[in-house]
Design an enzyme around this catalytic site. Structure first.
Site, PDB file in Angstrom:
ATOM      1  N   GLU A 181       0.953  -1.163   0.304  1.00 16.17           N
ATOM      2  CA  GLU A 181      -0.280   0.356  -0.028  1.00 16.17           C
ATOM      3  C   GLU A 181       0.446   1.027  -0.149  1.00 16.17           C
ATOM      4  O   GLU A 181       2.099   1.407   0.786  1.00 16.17           O
ATOM      5  CB  GLU A 181      -0.926   0.162   1.128  1.00 16.17           C
ATOM      6  CG  GLU A 181      -1.771   1.235   1.387  1.00 16.17           C
ATOM      7  CD  GLU A 181      -2.561   0.723   2.254  1.00 16.17           C
ATOM      8  OE1 GLU A 181      -4.260   1.771   2.369  1.00 16.17           O
ATOM      9  OE2 GLU A 181      -3.094   0.143   3.208  1.00 16.17           O
ATOM     10  N   GLY A 323       2.957   1.868  10.447  1.00 13.43           N
ATOM     11  CA  GLY A 323       2.696   1.399  11.299  1.00 13.43           C
ATOM     12  C   GLY A 323       2.387   0.486  11.318  1.00 13.43           C
ATOM     13  O   GLY A 323       3.322  -0.800  12.530  1.00 13.43           O
ATOM     14  N   ALA A 324       1.662  -0.290  10.839  1.00 13.99           N
ATOM     15  CA  ALA A 324       1.163  -1.653  10.253  1.00 13.99           C
ATOM     16  C   ALA A 324       0.348  -1.926   8.893  1.00 13.99           C
ATOM     17  O   ALA A 324       0.130  -0.762   8.488  1.00 13.99           O
ATOM     18  CB  ALA A 324       0.369  -1.722  11.583  1.00 13.99           C
ATOM     19  N   MET A 325       0.078  -3.091   8.677  1.00 17.22           N
ATOM     20  CA  MET A 325      -0.168  -2.781   7.620  1.00 17.22           C
ATOM     21  C   MET A 325      -1.316  -3.979   6.931  1.00 17.22           C
ATOM     22  O   MET A 325      -0.805  -4.971   7.539  1.00 17.22           O
ATOM     23  CB  MET A 325       0.566  -3.230   6.138  1.00 17.22           C
ATOM     24  CG  MET A 325       0.172  -3.147   4.721  1.00 17.22           C
ATOM     25  SD  MET A 325      -1.211  -1.997   4.224  1.00 17.22           S
ATOM     26  CE  MET A 325      -2.631  -2.806   3.925  1.00 17.22           C
ATOM     27  N   GLU A 326      -2.130  -4.143   7.193  1.00 10.04           N
ATOM     28  CA  GLU A 326      -3.379  -5.078   7.771  1.00 10.04           C
ATOM     29  C   GLU A 326      -4.326  -6.009   6.056  1.00 10.04           C
ATOM     30  O   GLU A 326      -5.136  -6.643   5.553  1.00 10.04           O
ATOM     31  CB  GLU A 326      -4.739  -4.155   7.005  1.00 10.04           C
ATOM     32  CG  GLU A 326      -5.381  -3.030   6.302  1.00 10.04           C
ATOM     33  CD  GLU A 326      -5.034  -1.911   5.247  1.00 10.04           C
ATOM     34  OE1 GLU A 326      -5.788  -1.597   4.752  1.00 10.04           O
ATOM     35  OE2 GLU A 326      -4.015  -2.445   5.939  1.00 10.04           O
ATOM     36  N   ASN A 327      -2.815  -6.406   5.817  1.00 13.00           N
ATOM     37  CA  ASN A 327      -3.037  -6.822   4.531  1.00 13.00           C
ATOM     38  C   ASN A 327      -3.798  -8.454   5.199  1.00 13.00           C
ATOM     39  O   ASN A 327      -3.810  -8.811   5.901  1.00 13.00           O
ATOM     40  CB  ASN A 327      -1.562  -7.469   4.557  1.00 13.00           C
ATOM     41  CG  ASN A 327      -1.087  -6.691   4.815  1.00 13.00           C
ATOM     42  OD1 ASN A 327      -0.236  -6.142   3.573  1.00 13.00           O
ATOM     43  ND2 ASN A 327       0.747  -7.119   4.912  1.00 13.00           N
ATOM     44  N   HIS A 359      -7.064  -1.804  15.300  1.00  9.82           N
ATOM     45  CA  HIS A 359      -6.499  -0.796  14.292  1.00  9.82           C
ATOM     46  C   HIS A 359      -7.002  -1.508  12.631  1.00  9.82           C
ATOM     47  O   HIS A 359      -7.958  -2.041  11.584  1.00  9.82           O
ATOM     48  CB  HIS A 359      -5.947  -0.141  13.660  1.00  9.82           C
ATOM     49  CG  HIS A 359      -6.167   0.873  12.817  1.00  9.82           C
ATOM     50  ND1 HIS A 359      -7.197   2.296  12.247  1.00  9.82           N
ATOM     51  CD2 HIS A 359      -5.603   0.699  11.417  1.00  9.82           C
ATOM     52  CE1 HIS A 359      -6.973   2.687  11.290  1.00  9.82           C
ATOM     53  NE2 HIS A 359      -5.692   1.960  10.415  1.00  9.82           N
ATOM     54  N   GLU A 360      -5.778  -2.741  12.889  1.00  7.17           N
ATOM     55  CA  GLU A 360      -5.429  -3.660  11.515  1.00  7.17           C
ATOM     56  C   GLU A 360      -6.446  -4.750  11.586  1.00  7.17           C
ATOM     57  O   GLU A 360      -6.236  -5.192  10.386  1.00  7.17           O
ATOM     58  CB  GLU A 360      -3.870  -3.571  11.536  1.00  7.17           C
ATOM     59  CG  GLU A 360      -2.959  -2.662  11.930  1.00  7.17           C
ATOM     60  CD  GLU A 360      -2.856  -1.705  10.457  1.00  7.17           C
ATOM     61  OE1 GLU A 360      -3.353  -2.759   9.628  1.00  7.17           O
ATOM     62  OE2 GLU A 360      -2.873  -1.146  10.627  1.00  7.17           O
TER      63      GLU A 360
END
Length: 937
Positions: A181, A323-327, A359-360
């Site tokens: 992303e 911060g993080a990624m929701e793959n 959140h993720e």
């Protein structure tokens, strides 16, 4: 010069110029294009929301094969292509398959369409900067010869080890990791890299050296794994049954440790939860795992949403832009957002981990199952999911008021600043050059406030009805903000057309208020007026309560007024006496609330700060009162009466036994931050703001020194009774937070040598006796700014904190950040030295870069010293950083210079000079160029 026009080989070779080795031709073409692009980068192109058109062809199924070697990764893709029937009316029969790819990092070796013989460059397909277009006739010819199927095959090579931009597939230490992303997949292979192409990644095979990469992960379910024919290598095959856009693809390969647990969903599905990290960090994963289980349960209870696969993996990565990624089913986290233990993590770190894990996970529905049609709709998934994680954090910890205060502080201190600067944009932007520049506080934080307004206007049940309809209509689709609004409106049978203006309005609206009371009629009248950049009035929910001026009792419960006109008067009859309004309760809209008279009612603020029945507004009234005092000191205005109100309010809050939550008391005692104060002045003078704030703080501290010390000692004793068992619960966190506030006030008394010694001694004891990072960090922050008789204590603390860190990356980040934020006259020299010669600093590590450089730019009084040396330092750093990681350069650092118009002429000219320097820098990245160009307007 190469630009966005088509680049074809050898001046468009004639049709007969077929080659016996198509792969070699493709390779030569791709290499020539890459060389041309590197030598003459295409001029950045603006992308506009109104120009959106659907794809004429879309990829529906994907098969990928990754072979990971040292400095060479081979990616083979098989794409099933179909005519896009959904939007056929907008398509031209001659439009082809448009694939995105970055030729500077992706080398194309093979390209074929099943059913076609050798493809002719320029006739069957076109390569141009960032694009590979397979012509429609080629696809149709292939389909005729392949029983209707359109299958596109390609083989590319990439070098993840050279990918310092950390977009696409990169190497972090000994681990391969991806971040796609927003537009990273095009750095892996050629593909329609946009969110409205949702495809099933039915097979992803990963092959690598078995010893170095025993863990091979991708999205979905693990189908098969085992040894290759070469027993030194192993493979794993993954399959994801859910359609997703390319930005949600993920791959991780490494030698990782893990912890596991299970969660049973409300329908009885048993989900395996696995968290991975480098082996030495496995012991820091437990809190994140427990947070995930809490989030899964909360989403079921609150929105009826459950997880949809049998496996959920999370991986911690040190070098990560986000911060993080929701793959889908394989979340990738920055280590700072997933690792936690008492020795290395503060209470704030724990809550950040919990919030971001939630959140993720929540993105599985608000972002993955329903995603964005295009990147202009980013707030559709991010604003909505931020709201959801905020609700979760407030409810799961029984601290809704504290959570709301924390969130509003971010909005006022950061998002309002963005609204007032050259990067101001609506939550749904109209255009961009580099999409990564729009992962902003406006899209996320203001976007969440817009979602919260739906909840405020419709009520909790109405909001849930809207969410249910949204998922019913759009599960498995890529949609727009308008689709979300329509679901909310239709589910509740209300007209929200006026509310839609929030999506297209930039800037922070201002709401002015005035009131009258008719004693004879018992009638209170409240007049509200609004101004914004919208050509027509917005729909602004203003939550109001009324308090009796004599008794302080609430005589008008919270009511949501809908401000729909430029000016409206609201009537409150049946009152026995005059009242004081408690306005914008719970910050019911992201606006600035100001009195129509222009004069702050300080006695009214003092009254509300002591008696308001709404916890948020009680805190907010105190903040406005503190702000009034600080600004009067800064402007050298008489402020004795204001200070008396401040001291009265502070003393009452300090001693009020009815306040049972230590966190609420702590926030009520903290003065507004410098960033918040800066938003209340026309011309920002950071050193003056700091001096004024410190003066008010010292006045309070001297007045209540004995009370503060007694309260500090009482909390110290209570903490000692608990022993060394670390707890992250409301009571324990509140005690630590409040005790550290007391410590800050006590250490602010430092004008004489004796006072400096006393402050240093108290902070040193606090530092050395700390049983966790929260207390240690609070003391370290104070010690790092000590001078005079406190110098030796400061230097000892800096040395000890570094030694205690033991090379732990997250603790070292804190060590760098604290020194960058120090209130010392030579802080710039210290930061320059750390950035240029300290062995633990590297621009290639986004976390370390943010800890030192970004933190220093937020040290406003030091960064904005009128000599301008700090601006020159930042310009030097950005010039280096842009070549290493342009996204970090643009998103987290360059924004420190673009607000130059808010400062005096001398500062403004020096800041502007650095922007002009960066703009003409050779090969400046599109990311940085967009920020700089807008900053100069």
């Amino acid at each position: 010069m190469a630009n966005s026009t088509d680049i074809e080989p050898a001046a468009n070779p004639p049709k007969k110029a077929r080659t016996d080795d198509p792969a070699a031709a493709d390779k030569a073409l791709n290499a020539a294009l890459a060389a041309s692009t590197k030598a003459n980068p295409p001029r950045p192109q603006e992308v506009r929301r109104v120009d959106y058109t659907p794809l004429p062809y879309k990829v529906t199924k994907v098969s990928l094969d990754f072979k990971l070697f040292e400095r060479r990764t081979v990616v083979e893709s098989v794409l099933t292509v179909e005519k896009n029937a959904t939007d056929a009316k907008d398509n031209n029969d001659e439009d082809g398959l448009d694939l995105d790819g970055d030729e500077t990092v992706v080398s194309l070796f093979k390209l074929s369409v099943d059913g076609c013989d050798d493809l002719v460059p320029g006739e069957d397909y076109i390569l141009k900067p960032g694009k590979l277009i397979i012509k429609a006739e080629t696809l149709r010819r292939g389909a005729l010869n392949s029983n209707g199927a359109m299958i596109v095959r390609s083989t590319v090579e990439i070098i993840p080890e050279d990918n310092t931009q950390l977009s696409g597939l990169f190497k972090d230490g000994s681990m391969f990791c991806s971040q796609c992303e927003a537009e990273g997949f095009r750095c892996i292979t050629y593909y329609p890299d946009r969110p409205d192409n949702m495809a099933i990644f039915e097979r992803v095979r990963i092959e690598a050296n078995a010893k170095d990469f025993p863990v091979l992960l991708s999205n979905g379910n693990l189908v098969e794994e085992g040894e290759c024919k070469d027993v030194k290598r192993k493979f794993a095959i993954w399959s994801d049954p859910w359609a997703k856009p390319s930005y949600l693809f993920a791959l991780v390969a490494g030698d990782l440790g893990s912890i596991e647990d299970t969660f049973t969903t409300m329908s009885g599905r048993k989900v395996q939860l696995r968290f991975f990290s480098e082996h030495e960090n496995v012991g820091k994963l437990n809190y994140a795992l427990e947070s995930l289980k809490r989030a899964m349960k909360w989403d079921e209870d609150t929105f009826g949403l459950e997880y949809d696969l049998d496996l959920f993996n999370v991986v911690a990565v040190e070098s990560f832009n986000m911060g993080a990624m929701e793959n889908k089913s394989l979340n990738v986290f920055n280590t700072s957002c997933v690792l936690a233990d008492p020795v290395t993590s503060s209470d704030a770190n724990y809550f950040r981990v919990e919030g971001i894990v939630a959140h993720e996970y929540f993105h599985n529905w608000t972002g993955n199952r329903v995603t964005c049609r295009d990147w202009f709709q980013l707030t559709l998934k991010e604003g909505l999911t931020v709201f959801r994680d905020q609700q979760f954090s407030g409810q799961i910890n029984n601290c809704a008021s504290v959570s709301r205060i924390q969130n509003v502080l971010v909005v006022r201190g950061g998002q309002f600043k963005e609204d007032d600067g050259p990067m101001s944009h609506p939550i749904r932007p109209d255009s961009y050059i580099a999409m990564d520049n729009f992962y902003t506080s406006t899209v996320y934080r203001k976007g969440a406030e817009v979602i919260r307004m739906y909840d405020t206007i419709l009520g909790t049940q109405g909001f849930r009805k809207g969410m249910d309809l949204y998922f019913k209509r759009h599960d498995g689709s890529a949609v727009t903000c308008d689709d979300f609004l329509a679901a909310m409106a239709d589910a509740n049978e209300v007209d929200l057309s006026q509310f839609a203006r929030w999506y297209s309005t930039s800037g922070t609206p201002v709401v002015k208020y005035s009131s009258t009371f008719d004693q004879d009629k018992g009638l209170y009248q409240l007049t509200l007026s609004q101004s914004s950049r919208s050509e027509e009035p917005l729909l602004i929910p203003v939550s109001v309560g009324l308090l009796d001026k004599e008794t302080g009792k609430e005589v008008g419960a919270t009511t949501v007024l809908q401000l729909k006109e430029s000016t409206q008067t609201f009537h409150f009859p049946g009152l026995n006496g005059d009242v004081l309004p408690s306005l914008l309760r719970n910050f019911s809209a992201p606006v600035k609330l100001v009195p129509a008279s222009g004069t702050v009612d300080e006695s009214g603020l003092a009254f509300l700060a002591s008696r308001d029945t709404d916890g948020f507004n009680r805190w907010d009234s105190g903040q406005k009162l503190y702000e009034a005092a600080i600004l009067k000191v800064m402007n050298k205005e008489p402020y004795d009466e204001t200070l008396n109100h401040v001291l009265e309010t502070f003393g009452r809050t300090l001693k009020d036994e009815e306040i049972s939550d230590d966190s609420i008391r702590a926030y009520a005692l903290i003065l507004p931050a410098e960033a918040t104060l800066a938003e209340s002045v026309a011309v920002i003078d950071p050193p003056a703001i700091r001096i004024a704030r410190k003066d008010v703080k010292k006045s309070i501290a001297r007045k209540f020194k004995d009370d503060l010390l007694a309260a500090y000692n009482k909390l110290t004793a209570a903490i000692e009774v608990d022993g060394e068992t670390f707890k992250v619960d409301g009571v324990s966190v509140g005690r630590r937070r409040l005790r550290n506030v007391y410590l800050g006030y006590l250490c602010s008394i430092d004008e004489t040598g004796e006072e400096q010694k006393e402050a240093a001694a108290l902070a040193t004891v606090h530092f050395n006796s700390a049983t966790g990072m929260t207390d240690k960090l609070a003391a370290f922050n104070l010690l790092a700014s000590m001078s005079g008789e406190g110098e030796s204590a400061r230097d000892a603390a800096i040395e000890k904190f570094y030694k205690d860190a033991g090379k732990d990356p997250l603790v070292l980040n804190k060590w760098f950040a604290v020194q960058a934020s120090a209130d010392l006259p030579d802080v710039l020299d210290r930061v320059v030295k750390l950035s240029s010669s300290h062995p633990d600093f590297s621009l290639k590590n986004p976390n370390r870069c943010r800890a030192l450089v970004l933190t220093f730019t937020m040290n406003a009084a030091a960064f904005h010293d009128e000599e301008g040396k700090a601006y020159k330092f930042l310009g030097d750093m950005l010039e280096k950083l842009d070549k290493v990681n342009s996204k970090v350069a643009a998103r987290t650092t360059a924004g420190s210079l673009i607000g130059w118009k808010r400062y005096n002429e001398k500062r403004a000219s020096l800041m502007k000079a650095q922007l002009e320097r960066l703009k003409i820098m050779p090969n400046v990245s599109p990311d940085l160029l967009e920020i700089v160009t807008k900053g100069l307007k």
